[in-house]
Design a protein around this motif. Structure first.
Motif, PDB file in Angstrom:
ATOM      1  N   GLN B 126      -1.398   3.175  11.261  1.00 31.37           N
ATOM      2  CA  GLN B 126      -0.581   1.977  11.464  1.00 31.37           C
ATOM      3  C   GLN B 126      -0.043   1.912  12.883  1.00 31.37           C
ATOM      4  O   GLN B 126      -0.117   0.879  13.553  1.00 31.37           O
ATOM      5  CB  GLN B 126       0.574   1.968  10.465  1.00 31.37           C
ATOM      6  CG  GLN B 126       0.047   1.883   9.032  1.00 31.37           C
ATOM      7  CD  GLN B 126       1.142   1.985   8.004  1.00 31.37           C
ATOM      8  OE1 GLN B 126       2.213   2.534   8.261  1.00 31.37           O
ATOM      9  NE2 GLN B 126       0.874   1.467   6.825  1.00 31.37           N
ATOM     10  N   ALA B 137      -0.774  -7.516   9.772  1.00 30.58           N
ATOM     11  CA  ALA B 137      -1.665  -8.058   8.738  1.00 30.58           C
ATOM     12  C   ALA B 137      -3.084  -7.508   8.898  1.00 30.58           C
ATOM     13  O   ALA B 137      -3.738  -7.130   7.928  1.00 30.58           O
ATOM     14  CB  ALA B 137      -1.669  -9.578   8.812  1.00 30.58           C
ATOM     15  N   GLU B 138      -3.536  -7.437  10.162  1.00 24.75           N
ATOM     16  CA  GLU B 138      -4.890  -6.917  10.415  1.00 24.75           C
ATOM     17  C   GLU B 138      -4.993  -5.453   9.991  1.00 24.75           C
ATOM     18  O   GLU B 138      -5.997  -5.035   9.414  1.00 24.75           O
ATOM     19  CB  GLU B 138      -5.195  -6.983  11.914  1.00 24.75           C
ATOM     20  CG  GLU B 138      -5.817  -8.269  12.385  1.00 24.75           C
ATOM     21  CD  GLU B 138      -6.054  -8.221  13.885  1.00 24.75           C
ATOM     22  OE1 GLU B 138      -7.195  -8.007  14.292  1.00 24.75           O
ATOM     23  OE2 GLU B 138      -5.071  -8.363  14.644  1.00 24.75           O
ATOM     24  N   LYS B 140      -3.325  -3.932   7.747  1.00 26.86           N
ATOM     25  CA  LYS B 140      -3.319  -3.872   6.288  1.00 26.86           C
ATOM     26  C   LYS B 140      -4.713  -4.203   5.737  1.00 26.86           C
ATOM     27  O   LYS B 140      -5.237  -3.517   4.873  1.00 26.86           O
ATOM     28  CB  LYS B 140      -2.283  -4.865   5.754  1.00 26.86           C
ATOM     29  CG  LYS B 140      -1.517  -4.340   4.558  1.00 26.86           C
ATOM     30  CD  LYS B 140      -0.408  -5.298   4.181  1.00 26.86           C
ATOM     31  CE  LYS B 140      -0.343  -5.442   2.673  1.00 26.86           C
ATOM     32  NZ  LYS B 140       0.496  -6.582   2.274  1.00 26.86           N
ATOM     33  N   ASP B 141      -5.305  -5.251   6.286  1.00 22.76           N
ATOM     34  CA  ASP B 141      -6.647  -5.676   5.852  1.00 22.76           C
ATOM     35  C   ASP B 141      -7.696  -4.598   6.053  1.00 22.76           C
ATOM     36  O   ASP B 141      -8.550  -4.379   5.217  1.00 22.76           O
ATOM     37  CB  ASP B 141      -7.105  -6.898   6.670  1.00 22.76           C
ATOM     38  CG  ASP B 141      -6.507  -8.180   6.137  1.00 22.76           C
ATOM     39  OD1 ASP B 141      -5.823  -8.097   5.098  1.00 22.76           O
ATOM     40  OD2 ASP B 141      -6.722  -9.233   6.743  1.00 22.76           O
ATOM     41  N   LYS B 142      -7.621  -3.969   7.225  1.00 20.61           N
ATOM     42  CA  LYS B 142      -8.688  -3.043   7.617  1.00 20.61           C
ATOM     43  C   LYS B 142      -8.434  -1.620   7.146  1.00 20.61           C
ATOM     44  O   LYS B 142      -9.267  -0.751   7.364  1.00 20.61           O
ATOM     45  CB  LYS B 142      -8.768  -3.018   9.160  1.00 20.61           C
ATOM     46  CG  LYS B 142      -9.102  -4.347   9.787  1.00 20.61           C
ATOM     47  CD  LYS B 142     -10.580  -4.405  10.111  1.00 20.61           C
ATOM     48  CE  LYS B 142     -10.987  -5.774  10.569  1.00 20.61           C
ATOM     49  NZ  LYS B 142     -10.337  -6.136  11.834  1.00 20.61           N
ATOM     50  N   ASP B 144      -8.371   0.267   4.449  1.00 23.51           N
ATOM     51  CA  ASP B 144      -9.319   1.035   3.632  1.00 23.51           C
ATOM     52  C   ASP B 144     -10.618   1.310   4.379  1.00 23.51           C
ATOM     53  O   ASP B 144     -11.181   2.399   4.290  1.00 23.51           O
ATOM     54  CB  ASP B 144      -9.612   0.282   2.323  1.00 23.51           C
ATOM     55  CG  ASP B 144      -8.366   0.227   1.444  1.00 23.51           C
ATOM     56  OD1 ASP B 144      -7.514   1.129   1.603  1.00 23.51           O
ATOM     57  OD2 ASP B 144      -8.251  -0.704   0.637  1.00 23.51           O
ATOM     58  N   GLU B 145     -11.063   0.305   5.137  1.00 20.48           N
ATOM     59  CA  GLU B 145     -12.277   0.470   5.936  1.00 20.48           C
ATOM     60  C   GLU B 145     -12.100   1.607   6.953  1.00 20.48           C
ATOM     61  O   GLU B 145     -13.010   2.410   7.166  1.00 20.48           O
ATOM     62  CB  GLU B 145     -12.525  -0.817   6.725  1.00 20.48           C
ATOM     63  CG  GLU B 145     -13.723  -1.630   6.318  1.00 20.48           C
ATOM     64  CD  GLU B 145     -13.810  -2.864   7.196  1.00 20.48           C
ATOM     65  OE1 GLU B 145     -14.506  -2.807   8.222  1.00 20.48           O
ATOM     66  OE2 GLU B 145     -13.134  -3.870   6.868  1.00 20.48           O
ATOM     67  N   HIS B 178     -12.255  -0.445  14.667  1.00 18.42           N
ATOM     68  CA  HIS B 178     -11.991  -1.637  13.867  1.00 18.42           C
ATOM     69  C   HIS B 178     -11.186  -2.699  14.595  1.00 18.42           C
ATOM     70  O   HIS B 178     -10.720  -3.652  13.988  1.00 18.42           O
ATOM     71  CB  HIS B 178     -11.338  -1.233  12.543  1.00 18.42           C
ATOM     72  CG  HIS B 178     -12.309  -0.541  11.645  1.00 18.42           C
ATOM     73  ND1 HIS B 178     -12.612   0.801  11.781  1.00 18.42           N
ATOM     74  CD2 HIS B 178     -13.103  -1.005  10.646  1.00 18.42           C
ATOM     75  CE1 HIS B 178     -13.530   1.126  10.892  1.00 18.42           C
ATOM     76  NE2 HIS B 178     -13.849   0.047  10.192  1.00 18.42           N
TER      77      HIS B 178
END
Lengths: 288, 419
Positions: B126, B137-138, B140-142, B144-145, B178
């Motif tokens: 983070q 937000a980005e 959070k989205d990424k 797991d990837e 990422h």
């Protein structure tokens, strides 16, 4: 071989381009850009808080223990042994000194952290771009958690001595903000100077120590004779912060005149600090 | 008009050695100088008051990168590549000229910038994401990837100080990989990590470069440059000396490097490295111990390295990359590759190490030796470009059918049997 051209001799860039070039003199503050980086500010503050409590075995307990023990020592030495009294007979010296210690500890902690923050984050400065103001600001914000924790103890202490808070308490956030701005104002100067002159980091602990003695933490401002000496004390912005905080919490006499002097000094220090910082900002990555 | 993403005009960056760039000044020095300078001016009127020397790390760089183009930047160590990236990333201010950039920029000059050892993998993802310019937000989205890519799995909630350096690098790169900026600026960051992961990173980088994003990429890995980049520029002494298609620039660059020949020696204290380990010479020698710019594969030959050690660290590994003419790394070898009891003994002071390359291994063509000295998994001490080169003549041996030229970076004669 091309010939060196004078700077600024280029056609204007097309729409949508950001330009980086050498700036001279005083830079604009550009607070909008700072706002764009608020999430980074949030994460750096969060890091500072997290790291501090993780590294210490006692963790959060320190935030409470440190001002409490200082208060105990102050009460024994200055009140019992040397006879310094609270200005209001209804307020015991223990509560009086603890109330002063809260903004003071916040200020001294913020100064010690933020003052060396740029040098401490040198690897960030040389590897990533962001408005450098984020760093000292996050150092100042991180101290608020300690302040909140010791504030809870203050409420407990007041309850134990049966002191009811007055309606003035609604002004506590105002004086916390003032303490924050004072800490930021001084930190901006120290942090920027420390990049250029490493002596500053040795001066800071000494400065903090002396500063406490000229701030009304141990004694009330009323102990200073009226007149020019009192005015000189009011030039110390922490006099206004601590006086205001005591007024808000304990309902003591409003600091009045010297409050405005303190406010003016903070304003000058802060605006000057912001501009000095912005001016020096562009060499940080090269010098740090 | 083409769609330009990055443009520089007469870009220059000057450091004053002994002045502004000096590590830091102390207040005392400044105060004493403030007193002394006017005095000296009185005593020696007309004398220069500045004792510092100006060093142009970059000068007159005019560059245009089109939107969606991947530009490789090559040059020797200290040629100004990193300074260019720093100016383009807005980290440091140009002294003259200017940069014009359109689009969101992310720069990756180091993997794991801002990582804190006390924080867990999760927390560092983070934090590092935010530092590299991702929004909450980005991230959070990424998330797991990133965790998948890093292969750290169950260590996600362990402080990174307990990670192996391999895990640390994987996690750090996973975050960086990422990023989705419009313009990505990348310094030599692939020189770390194990080979498998490096390959994965290169794959990810290829996706980025192929995905229509503008990439500026510095690397010593010529193969990475030719496979990732369309165009390349070469920087030498802070100036742009060559630009064109990546293949052409890499080939010319390697050819220049080849002129150094089969032997490189440095004056004491001048070679690549630091106080801990500094190269004195690198030579390609034939079996009779004479310097060999041409070797034949009918006999083994040697790469001899002399190195001055200030201190013998257990983690010290000394070796080299053998690189083919197209930039492909044929192999990397370290003196610590055998079992520990057979490692050559090192001592403080001058050491000479020799690595034998067996007969019948390499193919026809030119090869380059790039010295590599590291503290294992800690840092690179020497990660230099080619210092010596040699031409190989493949000896076909006794087979009448082995005479035709062979494809491939190596052409070993292997054992065949019926079974």
């Amino acid at each position: 071989m091309s010939i060196a051209r004078p700077a600024g001799d280029w056609p204007a860039p097309a729409e949508g381009f950001v330009v980086y070039q050498r700036k001279r003199g005083w830079a604009a503050l550009d607070l909008r850009q700072l706002w764009a980086y608020r999430e980074l500010l949030y994460f750096l503050t969060w890091r500072d808080i997290l790291v501090r409590y993780k590294q210490a075995v006692l963790g959060v307990t320190w935030a409470v223990l440190q001002p409490f023990l200082t208060m105990v020592v102050f009460t024994v030495v200055f009140n019992k042994a040397l006879g310094i009294k609270s200005p209001d007979s209804a307020i015991p010296y223990a509560v009086f000194s603890y109330t002063g210690l809260l903004p003071w500890n916040y200020f001294s902690g913020a100064l010690s952290r933020s003052g060396v923050s740029l040098v401490g984050n040198a690897n960030l400065l040389t590897k990533v771009y962001f408005p450098r103001l984020v760093i000292p600001i996050s150092g100042v914000l991180a101290g608020l958690v300690d302040l909140a924790l010791s504030f809870v103890v203050l409420l407990g202490l007041m309850a134990a001595y049966g002191i009811a808070p007055t309606w003035h308490m609604v002004f506590v956030p105002v004086f916390v903000l003032l303490a924050l701005l004072t800490a930021l104002a001084v930190s901006l100067w120290l942090a920027a100077l420390n990049v250029l002159y490493r002596d500053v980091q040795y001066i800071i602990p000494f400065l903090v120590q002396l500063w406490m003695f000229v701030s009304p933490v141990i004694y009330p401002i009323s102990a200073i004779p009226e007149g020019s000496l009192r005015v000189a004390f009011a030039l110390n912005p922490m006099t206004g912060v601590i006086g205001g905080f005591r007024w808000a919490m304990l309902g003591q006499e409003f600091p009045g005149g010297y409050m405005w002097v303190s406010l003016a000094v903070v304003a000058v220090l802060l605006v000057g600090g912001l501009f000095y910082f912005k001016r020096m900002e562009r060499v940080f990555a090269d010098v740090v | 008009m083409t769609d330009i993403a990055v443009r520089t005009l007469g870009l220059g960056k000057m450091y004053s050695i002994g002045g502004e760039r000096e590590k830091y000044r102390t207040l005392r020095d400044t105060l004493t100088q403030a007193v002394r300078r006017p005095l000296e001016r009185i005593r020696h009127p007309g004398a220069a008051t500045h004792s510092s020397t100006d060093l142009w790390a970059l000068r007159n760089i005019d560059l245009e990168v089109e939107n969606g183009q991947a530009l490789g930047i090559i040059g020797r160590n200290g040629s100004g590549k990193t300074t260019l990236l720093k100016v383009l990333s807005h980290i440091t201010e140009p002294t003259e000229g200017r940069v014009e950039i359109r689009g969101r920029v992310a720069s990756l000059l180091e993997v794991g910038t801002g990582f804190h050892p006390e924080l867990t993998g999760r927390e560092n993802i983070q934090l590092n994401g935010a530092i590299l310019g991702m929004t909450r937000a980005e991230i959070k989205d990424k998330f797991d990837e990133i965790v998948d890519f890093s292969e750290i799995g169950r260590f996600l909630d362990t402080p990174v100080k307990r990670y192996s350096s391999g895990m640390y690098v994987r996690l750090a790169f996973a975050v960086a990989a990422h990023l989705e900026p419009e313009i990505l600026i990348v310094d030599e960051v692939l020189a770390v990590g194990d080979a498998g992961f490096q390959k994965k990173c290169l794959g990810k980088m290829e996706d980025v470069a192929g995905g229509g994003r503008t990439v500026l990429f510095v690397s010593h890995n010529m193969q990475a440059i030719t496979s990732l980049c369309d165009r390349a520029i070469q920087i030498d002494g802070g100036r742009l000396v060559n630009s064109g298609s990546a293949d052409a620039i890499v080939a010319e660059y390697l050819a220049q490097q080849a002129e150094t020949g089969a032997s490189a020696t440095w004056d004491s204290g001048k070679g690549p490295g630091d106080e801990e380990a500094r190269l004195v010479s690198v030579q390609v020698l034939d079996d009779a111990d004479t310097i060999a710019p041409f070797v034949s594969t009918d006999a083994p030959f040697h790469v001899r390295m002399e190195i001055d050690l200030g201190h013998v660290d257990d983690a010290l590994t000394i070796g080299f990359d053998l690189v083919a003419a197209d930039g492909a790394v044929v192999m990397r070898s370290f003196h610590t590759d055998g079992s520990p009891e057979h490692w050559p003994r090192l001592r403080v002071g001058r050491n000479a190490l020799s690595c034998t390359i067996p007969a019948g291994l390499l193919n026809d063509g030119r090869y380059f030796v790039m010295p590599r000295v590291s503290l294992y998994h800690v840092r690179w001490i020497v990660h230099a470009d080619s210092v010596v080169s040699f031409d190989v003549h493949r000896d076909p041996g006794l087979s009448p059918y082995a005479i035709t030229s062979r494809p491939g970076a190596i052409a070993p004669t292997l054992d065949w049997q019926t079974c």
